[in-house]
Design a protein around this motif. Sequence first.
Motif, PDB file in Angstrom:
ATOM      1  N   ASN A  46     -45.802 -26.255  -9.721  1.00  0.00           N
ATOM      2  CA  ASN A  46     -44.557 -25.648  -9.225  1.00  0.00           C
ATOM      3  C   ASN A  46     -43.715 -25.214 -10.416  1.00  0.00           C
ATOM      4  O   ASN A  46     -44.196 -25.202 -11.559  1.00  0.00           O
ATOM      5  N   LYS A  47     -42.481 -24.885 -10.178  1.00  0.00           N
ATOM      6  CA  LYS A  47     -41.618 -24.387 -11.246  1.00  0.00           C
ATOM      7  C   LYS A  47     -41.235 -25.466 -12.247  1.00  0.00           C
ATOM      8  O   LYS A  47     -40.647 -25.159 -13.288  1.00  0.00           O
TER       9      LYS A  47
ATOM     10  N   MET B  62     -42.889 -27.297  -2.401  1.00  0.00           N
ATOM     11  CA  MET B  62     -43.559 -26.013  -2.505  1.00  0.00           C
ATOM     12  C   MET B  62     -44.354 -25.957  -3.808  1.00  0.00           C
ATOM     13  O   MET B  62     -43.818 -26.204  -4.888  1.00  0.00           O
TER      14      MET B  62
ATOM     15  N   ASN C 229     -49.451 -20.120  -2.028  1.00  0.00           N
ATOM     16  CA  ASN C 229     -48.431 -21.158  -1.954  1.00  0.00           C
ATOM     17  C   ASN C 229     -48.789 -22.152  -0.845  1.00  0.00           C
ATOM     18  O   ASN C 229     -49.206 -21.768   0.252  1.00  0.00           O
TER      19      ASN C 229
ATOM     20  N   ASP D  32     -45.003 -18.323 -13.018  1.00  0.00           N
ATOM     21  CA  ASP D  32     -43.733 -19.046 -13.006  1.00  0.00           C
ATOM     22  C   ASP D  32     -43.907 -20.531 -13.320  1.00  0.00           C
ATOM     23  O   ASP D  32     -42.909 -21.247 -13.475  1.00  0.00           O
TER      24      ASP D  32
ATOM     25  N   THR E 153     -44.902 -18.182   3.462  1.00  0.00           N
ATOM     26  CA  THR E 153     -44.413 -17.206   2.478  1.00  0.00           C
ATOM     27  C   THR E 153     -44.759 -17.685   1.078  1.00  0.00           C
ATOM     28  O   THR E 153     -44.931 -18.892   0.843  1.00  0.00           O
ATOM     29  N   ASN E 154     -44.837 -16.738   0.148  1.00  0.00           N
ATOM     30  CA  ASN E 154     -45.138 -17.056  -1.239  1.00  0.00           C
ATOM     31  C   ASN E 154     -43.868 -16.893  -2.067  1.00  0.00           C
ATOM     32  O   ASN E 154     -43.363 -15.783  -2.260  1.00  0.00           O
ATOM     33  N   PHE E 155     -43.358 -18.017  -2.560  1.00  0.00           N
ATOM     34  CA  PHE E 155     -42.150 -17.994  -3.386  1.00  0.00           C
ATOM     35  C   PHE E 155     -42.446 -18.253  -4.865  1.00  0.00           C
ATOM     36  O   PHE E 155     -41.582 -18.037  -5.710  1.00  0.00           O
ATOM     37  N   ILE E 156     -43.634 -18.743  -5.171  1.00  0.00           N
ATOM     38  CA  ILE E 156     -43.967 -19.123  -6.541  1.00  0.00           C
ATOM     39  C   ILE E 156     -45.232 -18.378  -6.955  1.00  0.00           C
ATOM     40  O   ILE E 156     -46.200 -18.296  -6.198  1.00  0.00           O
ATOM     41  N   ASN E 157     -45.198 -17.827  -8.167  1.00  0.00           N
ATOM     42  CA  ASN E 157     -46.376 -17.214  -8.765  1.00  0.00           C
ATOM     43  C   ASN E 157     -46.927 -18.122  -9.867  1.00  0.00           C
ATOM     44  O   ASN E 157     -46.229 -18.998 -10.391  1.00  0.00           O
TER      45      ASN E 157
ATOM     46  N   SER F 292     -48.465 -22.355   3.191  1.00  0.00           N
ATOM     47  CA  SER F 292     -47.085 -21.901   3.373  1.00  0.00           C
ATOM     48  C   SER F 292     -47.097 -20.495   3.974  1.00  0.00           C
ATOM     49  O   SER F 292     -47.977 -19.679   3.659  1.00  0.00           O
TER      50      SER F 292
ATOM     51  N   VAL G 244     -48.077 -24.005  -5.857  1.00  0.00           N
ATOM     52  CA  VAL G 244     -48.991 -22.878  -5.909  1.00  0.00           C
ATOM     53  C   VAL G 244     -50.336 -23.376  -6.432  1.00  0.00           C
ATOM     54  O   VAL G 244     -50.400 -24.269  -7.273  1.00  0.00           O
TER      55      VAL G 244
END
Length: 253
Positions: A218-219, A202, A183, A244, A237-241, A235, A204
């Motif tokens: 992104n999403k 954000m 991310n 997704d 932290t990783n919030f997106i795979n 980033s 990926v």
Amino acid sequence: MFGSAQKIGLADSSIPGDVYASIETGEDLQELVLSSINKIDVQDNEKNIENDEQLNKLQNLNVTVITDDIDDSRNMGTDEKIQQSANANIDLGKAESLKLCAVCKNETSGAHKCLDCHEYVHVICGESNENEGFGANVTCKLCFRKNSINVERECAKLGLQEQANKMVSLSNSKFPCVEIGTNVLVRDPEVDRGRAAPTNVMCVVMSINPSGLYQLGNKEGTFDRLYARNEFTLSETNFINICDVPSTSLSGS
């Protein structure tokens, strides 16, 4: 006039004395002037006629001379024409047999030829690493200059490549490579961002092309443009795979 005697008269003019002595009235003076003008016009016409006659004589003389030359050329014998043709062929053969220098265009002995263009050349008109002598290897100045230009161009090309490699290595040292699935934060341009909108987006990392450019998503979908490493930050932290991210294409900023 006005009580003073006349100071200038016919005696002061260019009219002879025996002519103006017979003048008594103004009409006589006018007739004298007109007759003198007519005499001048007649003399001018006679001169023009004489000049035209001389010009016609010169033209007739030139035509006669030209005609005589043409007749002489026509009356030239066949043997003379054959001899002239043979002389012309001999001169042409001599010109072809001359060994001219490729640089100075003067006649050479034919002892030296350029290594590149294989043309005859003087030793002083070329560059040689050997001692002067018959059959010495010589490169004419034209080919030597051409080779020097090619060498300089190759050096310039190598210099540009080296400079580009240094810039890439410097960029890689400041911005290390990112793996796929990481991310990242892409800064949103201020002109496209509202007051309450976040400063970063954000995303990926979807893929990396051979040139080192990254495709992000992104999403909402996948960006249609590629990003360089210095256009985003990592980033925490990783919030997106990757799974997704939909297949929708988005216009990148």
